[in-house]
Structures are given as C-alpha cells and as structure tokens.
Design an enzyme around this catalytic site. Structure first.
Site, PDB file in Angstrom:
ATOM      1  N   ARG A  14       3.009   0.480  -7.350  1.00 20.15           N
ATOM      2  CA  ARG A  14       2.172  -0.646  -7.771  1.00 20.15           C
ATOM      3  C   ARG A  14       2.851  -1.333  -8.955  1.00 20.15           C
ATOM      4  NH1 ARG A  14      -1.392  -2.115  -3.910  1.00 20.15           N
ATOM      5  NH2 ARG A  14      -2.586  -0.310  -3.189  1.00 20.15           N
ATOM      6  N   VAL A  70     -11.289  -7.588   0.297  1.00 17.76           N
ATOM      7  CA  VAL A  70     -10.886  -8.011   1.640  1.00 17.76           C
ATOM      8  C   VAL A  70     -12.066  -8.658   2.356  1.00 17.76           C
ATOM      9  CG1 VAL A  70     -10.092  -7.221   3.905  1.00 17.76           C
ATOM     10  CG2 VAL A  70      -9.016  -6.333   1.831  1.00 17.76           C
ATOM     11  N   ASN A  87      -1.012  -9.646   0.876  1.00 17.60           N
ATOM     12  CA  ASN A  87      -1.705  -8.415   1.234  1.00 17.60           C
ATOM     13  C   ASN A  87      -3.156  -8.617   1.607  1.00 17.60           C
ATOM     14  OD1 ASN A  87      -1.374  -8.867  -1.784  1.00 17.60           O
ATOM     15  ND2 ASN A  87      -3.152  -7.499  -1.777  1.00 17.60           N
ATOM     16  N   ARG A 140      -7.417   4.535  12.672  1.00 14.29           N
ATOM     17  CA  ARG A 140      -6.164   3.835  12.960  1.00 14.29           C
ATOM     18  C   ARG A 140      -5.232   4.623  13.862  1.00 14.29           C
ATOM     19  NH1 ARG A 140      -4.181   1.465   7.136  1.00 14.29           N
ATOM     20  NH2 ARG A 140      -5.585  -0.332   7.048  1.00 14.29           N
ATOM     21  N   HIS A 182       2.658  -8.633  -1.957  1.00 14.84           N
ATOM     22  CA  HIS A 182       3.502  -7.440  -2.051  1.00 14.84           C
ATOM     23  C   HIS A 182       4.966  -7.815  -1.836  1.00 14.84           C
ATOM     24  CE1 HIS A 182      -0.112  -5.267  -2.211  1.00 14.84           C
ATOM     25  NE2 HIS A 182      -0.126  -4.686  -1.037  1.00 14.84           N
ATOM     26  N   CYS A 233      -1.233  -3.311   4.673  1.00 15.85           N
ATOM     27  CA  CYS A 233      -0.673  -4.631   4.365  1.00 15.85           C
ATOM     28  C   CYS A 233       0.856  -4.649   4.390  1.00 15.85           C
ATOM     29  CB  CYS A 233      -1.199  -5.122   3.026  1.00 15.85           C
ATOM     30  SG  CYS A 233      -1.419  -3.849   1.774  1.00 15.85           S
TER      31      CYS A 233
END
Length: 353
Positions: free
Chosen positions: A235, A19, A328, A127, A242, A155
């Site tokens: 996954r 990222v 994502n 968060r 995604h 994401c």
C-alpha cells in the site's frame, strides 16, 4: 438494445461502502439499468446523501484535508434512503443485484441466489468456487451465459489479465513478476493507522489482506492456465489508482518494445458491441517518461481503461517489462462488474432475437 425507456430495475447490496458508492454513481444515469434500491447495514433508514458525505468526511479527517479529496454525492442519489436487506428478498424487488459486501456477509449473496436473483459481485465471496464464473469481460466474457452468480476479481487482477491476455496469445508466457503499489481506497472505508501509510509504504505480505494469494489464483482461473507468477503487494499513500510493475519471460521472441506496445494498443475484444461502460480501447499505451502515474492516469476511458507505460525489452533478466495504472474503484471493482452485466444483457438480448 440500450434504448432509454426500457430499463431493467437493479439494486446495490453494500451500497454505503466505497465500492457500493461507485456502483450507485455508475448506475444512476445508466441507459439500460434503473437503480431502485440501495441496501446497507448500519445506516438503514438514513438519507443516502448524508451517509455518503459522512463517510467521505471520515476519510478526510483521518488521512488529512491536504490528502483525501472527498467525492461529492451525485444530486440524483441524495434523496435515496438506505434500505434493509430483507427488502431484496421480496418477490417484487429487482431481479438483478450488484454486490459489494465484505467477506463476513457472504451468506447474504447465498440468500439472494436462493430467492432467484442474478448477482454481479465484486465481493471475494465464492470467487474460487468452480461453478462461479470469475470474469474480466474482454478476457473471458464468453463464460457469461445463463449463470446467475458472476464474480469479478481483485482490482490488480482486473488490470493485469487485460495485459497478460494479448501478450500470452502473441508470445506465450513462461514467467511473470508482479510488484504492486496500491492506493488506500483499495481498502474501502477501512482506515489504516496513519503511521503505517502516511508518507510511507506498507507491505501487505503476511498482513490480514490476502491480495497476493487472490491475484495468483485469479489469474490462473481467468486465463485458464497456470503461469508461474511472483507477486509482491504494497500500500502507498495515494488516494485512487493502483500502480503495478510487471516483468515477463516469453516463449517466443519479442522483436521490439514498439511491437509489444502495438500488441497491447490493438487489443479490443469488445469492439463493435457498443456496451455503455466499455472504453474505446481497454489499454491506453503511453510513451512519455514517468508515466503512467495514478494521479494523471487512473481515469482514462472514464476509469475503465488501463494505462500502460514504460514498455521495454531492455532488461538482462526479463524479455519484457512495463508498468500500468488501473482505477481500483471503477475498472477494478464497480465498473468491472457493471461491464459484465452489460455483456450478460447483450447476450440475453441476442438469444431472444
């Protein structure tokens, strides 16, 4: 407001991760921000281009050359060197930091806040603390005011709330079912055992990834209401993008799938703001059978638009069903934080005008 020559210096914390590399790529030619400092951990002092290529090569070697396609390092990033965290604490360092650190380094964001920095963070750190805005720009960008610690969500959530927000406003939502098929890059540079994922599906329930918990809590915090939600995450053997299946029960009747698709297509709360990272429309609706698909649909709007397809009211249990693909690494991570920062800058510019 985004005139060249008036750029604001910024830094990336966690710049060597997957990222972090997208943050750097998005910032290197940004019209409002000037990338000054790239901070890593194990690669301090190394050439950023060499670190980039080493990490991409490791993914290709692990998953196979026929699967993993390395992303090339932009030329303007190659000659940067990876800096140490202490550089960010210096008074002359950039006042805005984009963060992509893993949870075990949460204390670094706290140190930056204590040093007076403004942080736009994709990290899970903090968060769910009430004081920290958790923002998807189009949905609850109003919460971006004068705070200095602004988070963006998981994401999957980044795409999901863009879809739920207009549907909730038009129809009301009673129940939501979400089943995800998430690409391997959602794990960053961490590598799954090949037998778990190569040609396979790996359920995340009861694994060390807390994705299902994150999505449920994030949707509630961002939308500001509790909607009963069932979430199952997996996954799959896909590099980027995604795929998510969504089914909903609504409070008010949906006349047709075409009507619901138009509600999604016309959703554009940022229209007219001209934020550099904002797509023409955050939701792209597709009618072709077999769409959306990650390989074909993860890069609409430079990766910032979510592709929606399979919109249908033909279901014996649910009032509406659809699928979406979210990038994502861009909309779901670096690009989402960058769009938050652009709205922050826009709001501050308006306040000073």
């Amino acid at each position: 407001m985004f005139r060249r020559g008036e750029k604001i210096p910024v830094a990336v914390l966690g710049a060597t991760g997957m990222v972090g590399r997208r943050f750097s790529e998005l910032l290197i030619d940004h019209p409002a921000f000037e990338l000054k400092t790239l901070v890593g951990y194990r690669s301090v002092g190394d050439s950023y281009g060499q670190v980039w290529e080493r990490k991409e090569a490791a993914m290709r070697e692990h998953y196979g050359a026929d699967f993993w396609q390395p992303r090339p390092c932009p030329e303007r990033l190659r000659d940067f060197h990876v800096g140490a965290f202490r550089e960010l604490l210096h008074p002359s360092s950039p006042g805005i930091v984009f963060s992509a650190i893993p949870p075990e380094f949460c204390e670094l964001e706290e140190q930056l806040l204590a040093a007076g920095k403004t942080i736009f963070s994709n990290s899970p750190c903090g968060r769910f603390e009430e004081a920290n805005p958790l923002v998807v720009t189009e949905v609850n960008g109003r919460e971006i005011k004068d705070q200095r610690f602004i988070k963006n969500p998981n994401c999957v959530t980044s795409g999901l709330v863009l879809i739920l927000d207009p549907l909730a406003k038009h129809y009301g939502l009673k129940e939501v079912s979400v089943v995800t098929f998430q690409s391997l890059s959602g794990r960053g540079d961490a590598k799954y055992r090949r037998d778990l994922v190569v040609g396979n599906i790996y359920p995340l329930h009861n694994s060390d990834e807390r994705t299902e918990e994150y999505i449920k809590r994030e949707v509630k915090k961002i939308l500001g209401e509790h909607i009963p939600t069932s979430i199952s995450c997996q996954r799959v053997y896909v590099q980027e993008g995604h795929f998510v299946n969504v089914k909903l029960k609504t409070e008010r009747k949906i006349k047709s799938a075409a009507e619901a698709a138009e509600v999604l297509r016309s959703y554009n709360p940022l229209k007219g703001l001209a934020l550099p990272s904002s797509p023409d429309s955050p939701l792209v609706t597709l009618t072709e059978a077999g769409r959306p698909r990650p390989a074909q649909d993860a890069f609409h709007g430079r990766g910032m638009a979510v592709a929606v397809g399979g919109v249908s009211t033909d279901d014996d249990v649910y009032d509406l069903r659809l699928q979406y693909v979210v990038n994502n690494l861009i909309r779901g991570a670096a690009g989402g934080a960058l769009l938050n920062a652009e709205l922050y800058l826009h709001n501050n510019s308006q306040a000073r005008a």
